[in-house]
Design a protein around this motif. Structure first.
Motif, PDB file in Angstrom:
ATOM      1  N   ARG A 109       0.842  -1.201   0.000  1.00 14.96           N
ATOM      2  CA  ARG A 109       0.000   0.000   0.000  1.00 14.96           C
ATOM      3  C   ARG A 109       0.871   1.242   0.000  1.00 14.96           C
ATOM      4  N   ALA A 110       0.441   2.254  -0.727  1.00 12.59           N
ATOM      5  CA  ALA A 110       1.192   3.505  -0.788  1.00 12.59           C
ATOM      6  C   ALA A 110       1.155   4.200   0.566  1.00 12.59           C
ATOM      7  N   THR A 111       2.309   4.685   1.008  1.00 14.52           N
ATOM      8  CA  THR A 111       2.389   5.445   2.255  1.00 14.52           C
ATOM      9  C   THR A 111       2.783   6.896   1.994  1.00 14.52           C
ATOM     10  N   GLU A 112       3.281   7.189   0.788  1.00 10.06           N
ATOM     11  CA  GLU A 112       3.589   8.563   0.374  1.00 10.06           C
ATOM     12  C   GLU A 112       3.228   8.722  -1.095  1.00 10.06           C
ATOM     13  N   TYR A 113       2.667   9.896  -1.396  1.00 11.79           N
ATOM     14  CA  TYR A 113       2.355  10.256  -2.769  1.00 11.79           C
ATOM     15  C   TYR A 113       3.084  11.546  -3.125  1.00 11.79           C
ATOM     16  N   GLU A 114       3.470  11.673  -4.386  1.00 14.00           N
ATOM     17  CA  GLU A 114       3.902  12.970  -4.898  1.00 14.00           C
ATOM     18  C   GLU A 114       2.731  13.512  -5.702  1.00 14.00           C
ATOM     19  N   ILE A 115       2.305  14.706  -5.340  1.00 16.20           N
ATOM     20  CA  ILE A 115       1.214  15.363  -6.043  1.00 16.20           C
ATOM     21  C   ILE A 115       1.820  16.462  -6.890  1.00 16.20           C
ATOM     22  N   SER A 116       1.482  16.462  -8.161  1.00 13.90           N
ATOM     23  CA  SER A 116       2.002  17.436  -9.102  1.00 13.90           C
ATOM     24  C   SER A 116       0.835  18.061  -9.860  1.00 13.90           C
ATOM     25  N   ILE A 117       0.735  19.392  -9.781  1.00  9.68           N
ATOM     26  CA  ILE A 117      -0.346  20.123 -10.450  1.00  9.68           C
ATOM     27  C   ILE A 117       0.286  21.166 -11.361  1.00  9.68           C
ATOM     28  N   SER A 118      -0.130  21.175 -12.620  1.00  8.05           N
ATOM     29  CA  SER A 118       0.287  22.226 -13.559  1.00  8.05           C
ATOM     30  C   SER A 118      -0.954  22.990 -13.982  1.00  8.05           C
ATOM     31  N   ALA A 119      -0.801  24.297 -14.120  1.00 13.94           N
ATOM     32  CA  ALA A 119      -1.940  25.120 -14.498  1.00 13.94           C
ATOM     33  C   ALA A 119      -1.492  26.311 -15.327  1.00 13.94           C
ATOM     34  N   ALA A 160      -5.394  12.907  -0.301  1.00 10.62           N
ATOM     35  CA  ALA A 160      -4.139  13.600  -0.610  1.00 10.62           C
ATOM     36  C   ALA A 160      -4.391  14.738  -1.598  1.00 10.62           C
ATOM     37  N   ALA A 161      -5.198  14.491  -2.604  1.00 16.59           N
ATOM     38  CA  ALA A 161      -5.507  15.511  -3.615  1.00 16.59           C
ATOM     39  C   ALA A 161      -6.247  16.694  -3.000  1.00 16.59           C
ATOM     40  N   LEU A 162      -7.191  16.409  -2.127  1.00 14.66           N
ATOM     41  CA  LEU A 162      -7.936  17.494  -1.464  1.00 14.66           C
ATOM     42  C   LEU A 162      -7.020  18.351  -0.597  1.00 14.66           C
ATOM     43  N   GLU A 163      -6.175  17.728   0.182  1.00 15.80           N
ATOM     44  CA  GLU A 163      -5.277  18.491   1.049  1.00 15.80           C
ATOM     45  C   GLU A 163      -4.265  19.300   0.245  1.00 15.80           C
TER      46      GLU A 163
END
Length: 180
Positions: A109-119, A160-163
């Motif tokens: 199970r994933a315990t850390e995610y990298e979130i990357s947003i481009s806009a 994770a995405a919401l935070e």
């Protein structure tokens, strides 16, 4: 007890240090979130719903809501419901949204995610369409750790995405208001 000569030397040292530090008081530094480089005549702002050019559903809603909340938290500006009521407006499109697991536990199970947003985001006057701030490739990245709760069976990726949306909003509003 200090003698008179020692006291004078200490007072002289304190005065010298104070005089050296005096220029720093007017160097232009301010706490993040307290200043604004926007023109003084901008009071009413419309935050247009962001467009979603990604495959991820609802990302534009999360980010638009977070940006609106962050602007409201600044308390200097009024958020209005349409561009007709506004002095300026924020427009944008989410061009990329990735949530990538980077660390896993023993059970896979994933315990850390990298979130990357481009806009592609712009802030402009409504009447003249003058661009006040713009970034066609605004990039936000963050590492998000998941709480290791043995009884958690729901999608941690959405949490994770919401935070991350809130922190994305903080950075983009700070950039707009403070001119970075």
């Amino acid at each position: 007890m200090l003698r008179a000569g020692q006291t004078r030397r200490r007072v002289a040292t304190v005065v010298r240090v104070s005089l050296l530090a005096l220029p720093l008081l007017s160097c232009g530094y301010a706490l993040v979130g307290l200043s604004s480089n926007l023109p003084a005549d901008i009071e009413d702002i419309f935050i247009s719903p962001l467009e979603n050019a990604t495959a991820r559903a609802q990302v534009e809603q999360f980010l638009t809501d977070a940006i609106t909340e962050e602007m409201l938290a600044r308390r200097r500006y009024n958020i209005v419901n349409s561009s007709r009521e506004a002095d300026a407006q924020l427009l944008g499109e989410i061009t990329s949204f990735r949530v990538t697991p980077i660390t896993f536990d023993n059970e896979g199970r994933a315990t850390e995610y990298e979130i990357s947003i481009s806009a592609d985001v712009s802030f402009e006057r409504v009447e003249s369409e003058e661009v006040i701030w713009e970034n066609e490739n605004y990039l936000f990245r963050e590492i998000y750790e998941i709480d290791e709760d043995e009884n958690t069976f729901f999608d941690q990726e959405n949490i994770a995405a919401l935070e991350a949306s809130g922190r994305f909003a903080e950075t983009i509003i700070t950039d707009i208001l403070e001119g970075f």
